[in-house]
Design an enzyme around this catalytic site. Structure first.
Site, short mmCIF file in Angstrom:
data_model
loop_
_atom_site.label_atom_id
_atom_site.label_comp_id
_atom_site.label_asym_id
_atom_site.label_seq_id
_atom_site.Cartn_x
_atom_site.Cartn_y
_atom_site.Cartn_z
N ASP A 197 7.12 5.60 -1.17
CA ASP A 197 5.66 5.59 -1.25
C ASP A 197 5.21 4.77 -2.46
O ASP A 197 5.96 4.62 -3.43
CB ASP A 197 5.12 7.02 -1.42
CG ASP A 197 5.45 7.90 -0.24
OD1 ASP A 197 5.63 7.36 0.87
OD2 ASP A 197 5.54 9.13 -0.43
N1 URA Z 1 9.75 11.29 0.28
C1 URA Z 1 8.46 11.13 -0.07
O1 URA Z 1 7.65 12.00 0.14
N2 URA Z 1 8.11 9.97 -0.64
C2 URA Z 1 8.94 8.98 -0.91
O2 URA Z 1 8.55 7.95 -1.46
C3 URA Z 1 10.28 9.15 -0.55
C4 URA Z 1 10.67 10.32 0.06
#
Ligand code: URA
Length: 231
Positions: A105
């Site tokens: 993310d």
């Molecule tokens: N899980 C998440 O919620 N975000 C990420 O960036 C990676 C794994």
């Protein structure tokens, strides 16, 4: 990386590996202009391969990087005008068509692999290969046994029950969580369902690859044995 001549020909789309061996035995293949009769001869991207005198287009050199993705960067190949920075902005001087292996993310930092090798990427992200990923989670709350119990039970994401492979408290407001699935926002969803707020999320491991001491935005090339560990 060096590979067998028959494999290199098959990889270039000439024919199946078996058929390529037959072509070699039939004396129809040359390496750097010299006829070769051994399918096991090792060649690499610098070698010029030809079949019946026709030189094959060179396979693009494959490259593999381990990046410490900084917070704020998107894992996408599409650059929107005036949009957020993307991880590939950190590799603009590398002359290959790179992409990220899976995604983190925008607000997550940590280890992500960058390559131009689709086969390798598939080996890392496809669930059937069961490559686990470990995350460091920081919260402003005191993590209790109850939080850990709820996290360990897992939750439903996109209609699938997702259960972490491991969860353990590191200190008051820090825990480590290992997952195998790679569902969208998996760790964030698990943390929210356990009633914890999230201050920072960092991926610290993919398979046997550790983030180590790379600074945010820093990257290094994978070693041959690291690449092999996924193949
Ligand atoms: N899980 C998440 O919620 N975000 C990420 O960036 C990676 C794994």
């Amino acid at each position: 990386m060096k590979k067998r001549l028959s494999k290199a020909l098959a990889g270039a789309g000439v024919a199946s590996r078996r058929k390529c061996e037959e072509l070699i035995f039939a004396g129809r293949v040359a390496v750097n202009g010299m006829g070769v009769l051994e399918p096991q001869m090792l060649v690499d991207a610098t070698d010029s391969l030809s079949v019946d005198g026709q030189v094959l287009p060179k396979e693009e050199t494959k490259v593999y990087y381990l990046l410490n993705k900084p917070v704020g960067y998107l894992c996408t190949n599409v650059r929107l005008k005036g949009g957020a920075r993307i991880v590939l902005d950190l590799f603009t001087h590398i002359p290959y068509r790179l992409f990220s292996v899976g995604r983190l993310d925008q607000d997550t930092s940590g280890i992500i692999l960058i390559t131009n090798d689709g086969h390798f990427a598939n080996r890392v992200i496809h669930p059937s290969y069961q490559v686990s990923k470990e995350y460091l989670v920081k919260t402003s709350m005191e993590i209790t046994d109850e939080h850990l119990k709820i996290l360990s039970r897992g939750t439903s994401i996109q209609g699938v029950h997702v259960k972490p492979l491991a969860v353990h408290k590191v200190r008051k407001g820090t825990l480590k969580i290992t997952v195998g699935e790679g569902k969208k926002h998996e760790v964030r969803t698990l943390i929210a369902k356990a009633g914890l707020n999230l201050l920072e999320l960092t991926r610290i491991r993919i398979g046997s690859l550790l983030l180590g001491t790379l600074p945010p935005g820093g990257y290094r090339e994978l070693t041959h044995s690291e690449i092999k560990s996924f193949m």
